[in-house]
Design an enzyme around this catalytic site. Structure first.
Site, PDB file in Angstrom:
ATOM      1  N   HIS A 308       0.851  -1.187   0.000  1.00  0.00           N
ATOM      2  CA  HIS A 308       0.000   0.000   0.000  1.00  0.00           C
ATOM      3  C   HIS A 308       0.885   1.234   0.000  1.00  0.00           C
ATOM      4  O   HIS A 308       1.943   1.227   0.626  1.00  0.00           O
ATOM      5  CB  HIS A 308      -0.927   0.013   1.228  1.00  0.00           C
ATOM      6  N   ASP A 366      -7.927  -5.467  -0.007  1.00  0.00           N
ATOM      7  CA  ASP A 366      -8.427  -6.178  -1.181  1.00  0.00           C
ATOM      8  C   ASP A 366      -8.106  -7.668  -1.155  1.00  0.00           C
ATOM      9  O   ASP A 366      -8.729  -8.450  -1.861  1.00  0.00           O
ATOM     10  CB  ASP A 366      -7.861  -5.565  -2.463  1.00  0.00           C
TER      11      ASP A 366
HETATM   12  N1  CMC Z   1       4.269  -7.378  -5.029  1.00  0.00           N
HETATM   13  C1  CMC Z   1       5.621  -7.383  -5.169  1.00  0.00           C
HETATM   14  N2  CMC Z   1       6.400  -6.316  -4.975  1.00  0.00           N
HETATM   15  C2  CMC Z   1       5.799  -5.163  -4.633  1.00  0.00           C
HETATM   16  C3  CMC Z   1       4.395  -5.077  -4.467  1.00  0.00           C
HETATM   17  C4  CMC Z   1       3.626  -6.242  -4.664  1.00  0.00           C
HETATM   18  N3  CMC Z   1       2.309  -6.215  -4.523  1.00  0.00           N
HETATM   19  N4  CMC Z   1       4.067  -3.804  -4.130  1.00  0.00           N
HETATM   20  C5  CMC Z   1       5.215  -3.117  -4.081  1.00  0.00           C
HETATM   21  N5  CMC Z   1       6.259  -3.938  -4.382  1.00  0.00           N
HETATM   22  C6  CMC Z   1       7.679  -3.571  -4.383  1.00  0.00           C
HETATM   23  C7  CMC Z   1       8.035  -2.774  -5.620  1.00  0.00           C
HETATM   24  O1  CMC Z   1       8.484  -3.600  -6.667  1.00  0.00           O
HETATM   25  C8  CMC Z   1       9.102  -1.861  -5.117  1.00  0.00           C
HETATM   26  O2  CMC Z   1      10.320  -2.572  -5.070  1.00  0.00           O
HETATM   27  P1  CMC Z   1      11.729  -1.799  -5.334  1.00  0.00           P
HETATM   28  O3  CMC Z   1      11.852  -0.794  -4.231  1.00  0.00           O
HETATM   29  O4  CMC Z   1      12.733  -2.883  -5.281  1.00  0.00           O
HETATM   30  O5  CMC Z   1      11.606  -1.149  -6.675  1.00  0.00           O
HETATM   31  C9  CMC Z   1       8.692  -1.569  -3.654  1.00  0.00           C
HETATM   32  O6  CMC Z   1       7.892  -2.700  -3.266  1.00  0.00           O
HETATM   33  C10 CMC Z   1       7.880  -0.296  -3.496  1.00  0.00           C
HETATM   34  O7  CMC Z   1       6.848  -0.306  -4.483  1.00  0.00           O
HETATM   35  P2  CMC Z   1       6.162   1.001  -5.057  1.00  0.00           P
HETATM   36  O8  CMC Z   1       5.470   0.664  -6.331  1.00  0.00           O
HETATM   37  O9  CMC Z   1       7.147   2.132  -5.064  1.00  0.00           O
HETATM   38  O10 CMC Z   1       5.116   1.307  -3.923  1.00  0.00           O
HETATM   39  P3  CMC Z   1       3.876   2.219  -4.069  1.00  0.00           P
HETATM   40  O11 CMC Z   1       3.649   2.765  -2.705  1.00  0.00           O
HETATM   41  O12 CMC Z   1       4.009   3.192  -5.165  1.00  0.00           O
HETATM   42  O13 CMC Z   1       2.759   1.157  -4.515  1.00  0.00           O
HETATM   43  C11 CMC Z   1       0.820  -0.165  -4.609  1.00  0.00           C
HETATM   44  C12 CMC Z   1       1.632   0.855  -3.777  1.00  0.00           C
HETATM   45  C13 CMC Z   1      -0.472  -0.462  -3.838  1.00  0.00           C
HETATM   46  C14 CMC Z   1       0.459   0.444  -5.971  1.00  0.00           C
HETATM   47  C15 CMC Z   1       1.659  -1.464  -4.795  1.00  0.00           C
HETATM   48  O14 CMC Z   1       2.012  -2.005  -3.546  1.00  0.00           O
HETATM   49  C16 CMC Z   1       0.923  -2.514  -5.641  1.00  0.00           C
HETATM   50  O15 CMC Z   1       0.977  -2.448  -6.865  1.00  0.00           O
HETATM   51  N6  CMC Z   1       0.233  -3.495  -4.970  1.00  0.00           N
HETATM   52  C17 CMC Z   1      -0.569  -4.477  -5.692  1.00  0.00           C
HETATM   53  C18 CMC Z   1      -1.897  -3.873  -6.079  1.00  0.00           C
HETATM   54  C19 CMC Z   1      -2.826  -3.740  -4.908  1.00  0.00           C
HETATM   55  O16 CMC Z   1      -3.031  -4.671  -4.126  1.00  0.00           O
HETATM   56  N7  CMC Z   1      -3.448  -2.553  -4.799  1.00  0.00           N
HETATM   57  C20 CMC Z   1      -4.488  -2.294  -3.787  1.00  0.00           C
HETATM   58  C21 CMC Z   1      -4.122  -1.223  -2.828  1.00  0.00           C
HETATM   59  S1  CMC Z   1      -5.286  -1.188  -1.454  1.00  0.00           S
HETATM   60  C22 CMC Z   1      -6.766  -0.635  -2.182  1.00  0.00           C
HETATM   61  C23 CMC Z   1      -6.738   0.791  -2.536  1.00  0.00           C
HETATM   62  O17 CMC Z   1      -6.654   1.614  -1.605  1.00  0.00           O
HETATM   63  O18 CMC Z   1      -6.838   1.116  -3.739  1.00  0.00           O
END
Ligand code: CMC
Length: 431
Positions: A308, A366
């Site tokens: 998240h 989710d």
């Molecule tokens: N699986 C594997 N690796 C992950 C994941 C995941 N679900 N989420 C983040 N990472 C890794 C990512 O690859 C990155 O690694 P590195 O630092 O080595 O590049 C690190 O963790 C940080 O990721 P980020 O993309 O910079 O983090 P963010 O805060 O921008 O992303 C997120 C948040 C929710 C978009 C992401 O965690 C994600 O894509 N999760 C899966 C989709 C999901 O479940 N979304 C629902 C969120 S809750 C409902 C809502 O409020 O909408």
């Protein structure tokens, strides 16, 4: 307007600029850079707005480190245990918990707006049966501005309130109609003797040929899902609603924009993507393969339902949702379903794995909501519409707060231009 509680200094070259600091009720201080361009001729750069507060808001607060979510100051755990969705709607919209009389009046107003204009039935029938219900909802909610002309004047506070009530009342009807249309069943009219969540289940699962009795455990679980999704600060879809509204667009158009943004798999679409991923994994022995893919930097695959942007310890909504999932699965007698086995094992492995621990990737809301909705009998394509109808109150509360804010301006981000500088046009014959 927040009061200045300090000054930050920014030095660029020879010049130093004073920037006001504001202290919020909760959360980190905020440095005001609103006049920076005029004073220093520079923009700030913050893709994804990870460090930028775009507005003042008194509605919802998240502490990502503590795993805390407050609606108007009340912890989500208390609301989920003691309150119900319509009361939370009142709270989010008007800022305080209702008295008994206020609650009765509010419930009455919402239930009296649950039907949609009969002409909208024809509008639904124009879609293909295999349309995704989110696609139908984006279109139908946007089209509400063509049906409810008496609540389009955004400068009239009464019309803004009527639009809010209409939206909270009709979104479940619209989502249920989108579902019924996709499965080729007749639309089921709302039944105002039922509570809000029960009425939604009724509109989705009742058929004219048989009596449908709403199970109170399922209705309570649905109410919780709605409560936990009701608002979540300045996330992508809420910011989209605010940005659309900042131009003076009507509220129905703004909520349609929010629904469109929510659909993406990184946001509300994650609940559908998560259950589809669990089914694709299929059996527990294939989990390591998917964990390895999630860790592989060259593979775009991510474990859906994990991580998240704000919660970095745990998602408090997920804790409550997990309890509900256990209740619903028990009621439905689902113990050994392969999807559930994969979910439980994946959760266990990810919570023990260094990659997920070091990156603070925990199961989010989710991860569990999809398991509950699946057990209730919803197809995966309905998961995000249910998120959308639950979040509508948050969107419309944030929209109303924005319109009433005297400091609000049209949203207009800047850019770091990296395209070509000036060049002369070359006629096609010379290219
Ligand atoms: N699986 C594997 N690796 C992950 C994941 C995941 N679900 N989420 C983040 N990472 C890794 C990512 O690859 C990155 O690694 P590195 O630092 O080595 O590049 C690190 O963790 C940080 O990721 P980020 O993309 O910079 O983090 P963010 O805060 O921008 O992303 C997120 C948040 C929710 C978009 C992401 O965690 C994600 O894509 N999760 C899966 C989709 C999901 O479940 N979304 C629902 C969120 S809750 C409902 C809502 O409020 O909408």
């Amino acid at each position: 307007m927040a009061k200045t509680t300090g000054t930050a200094q920014l030095t660029i070259g020879e010049k130093t600029f004073d920037l006001p600091i504001y202290s919020p009720t909760l959360g980190p201080d905020v440095v005001d850079i609103g006049k920076l361009y005029a004073q220093a001729d520079v923009f700030t750069y913050d893709p994804g707005f990870t460090s930028t507060a775009a507005c003042e808001s008194a509605i919802t607060y998240i502490d990502g480190d503590k795993g805390e979510l407050l609606y108007r100051g009340y912890p989500i755990e208390q609301l989920a245990a003691k309150s119900h969705f319509l009361e939370a709607c009142y709270l989010l919209l008007f800022g305080e918990l209702p008295t008994k009389a206020e609650m009765v009046d509010f419930e009455h107003r919402v239930t009296n707006h649950t039907m949609v204009h009969e002409q909208m039935h024809n509008f639904f029938r124009g879609f293909r049966r295999d349309s995704h219900p989110m696609a139908t909802m984006v279109g139908v909610v946007g089209a509400m501005s063509a049906f409810y002309h008496d609540s389009l004047d955004i400068n009239d506070p009464w019309q803004r309130e009527v639009a809010a009530i209409r939206m909270i009342a009709k979104l479940p009807t619209i989502a249920a109609m989108a579902y019924k249309y996709s499965v080729g069943q007749p639309f089921v009219y709302p039944k105002n003797s039922l509570n809000y969540a029960g009425n939604f289940l009724h509109m989705c699962f009742a058929v004219p040929a048989e009596d449908y009795v709403v199970n109170p455990i399922l209705s309570k679980a649905m109410d919780r899902i709605m409560m936990l999704h009701a608002d979540h600060e300045q996330n992508a879809s809420t910011s989209t609603v605010r940005l659309a509204g900042s131009s003076g667009a009507n509220p129905f158009a703004c909520i349609a924009a929010g629904i469109a943004c929510l659909w993406g798999p990184a946001h509300g679409g994650a609940n559908q993507a998560c259950l589809e991923m669990l089914r694709e994994i299929g059996t527990v022995d294939r989990i390591p393969e998917y964990i390895a893919r999630a860790k592989d930097k060259d593979d775009p695959f991510r474990l859906m339902g994990f991580g998240h942007r704000v919660y970095k310890n745990f998602d408090p909504r997920a804790t409550v949702m997990k309890e509900s999932a256990d209740e619903v699965l028990e009621l439905m007698g689902i113990h050994n379903n392969p999807t559930l086995q994969v979910a439980k094992e994946l959760e266990r492995i990810a919570l023990e794995d260094d990659y997920f621990i070091s990156k603070k990737l925990y199961p989010n809301v989710d991860f569990y909501s999809g398991i509950i909705l699946d057990a209730m009998g919803f197809p995966t394509s309905m998961f995000t519409p249910i998120f959308a109808l639950s979040r509508t109150v948050g969107w419309i509360s944030q929209w109303r707060e924005m319109i009433a804010d005297p400091t609000q301006k049209i949203g207009r981000p800047r850019q770091l231009y990296i395209g070509k500088a000036h060049r002369d046009y070359v006629p096609v014959a010379n290219r």
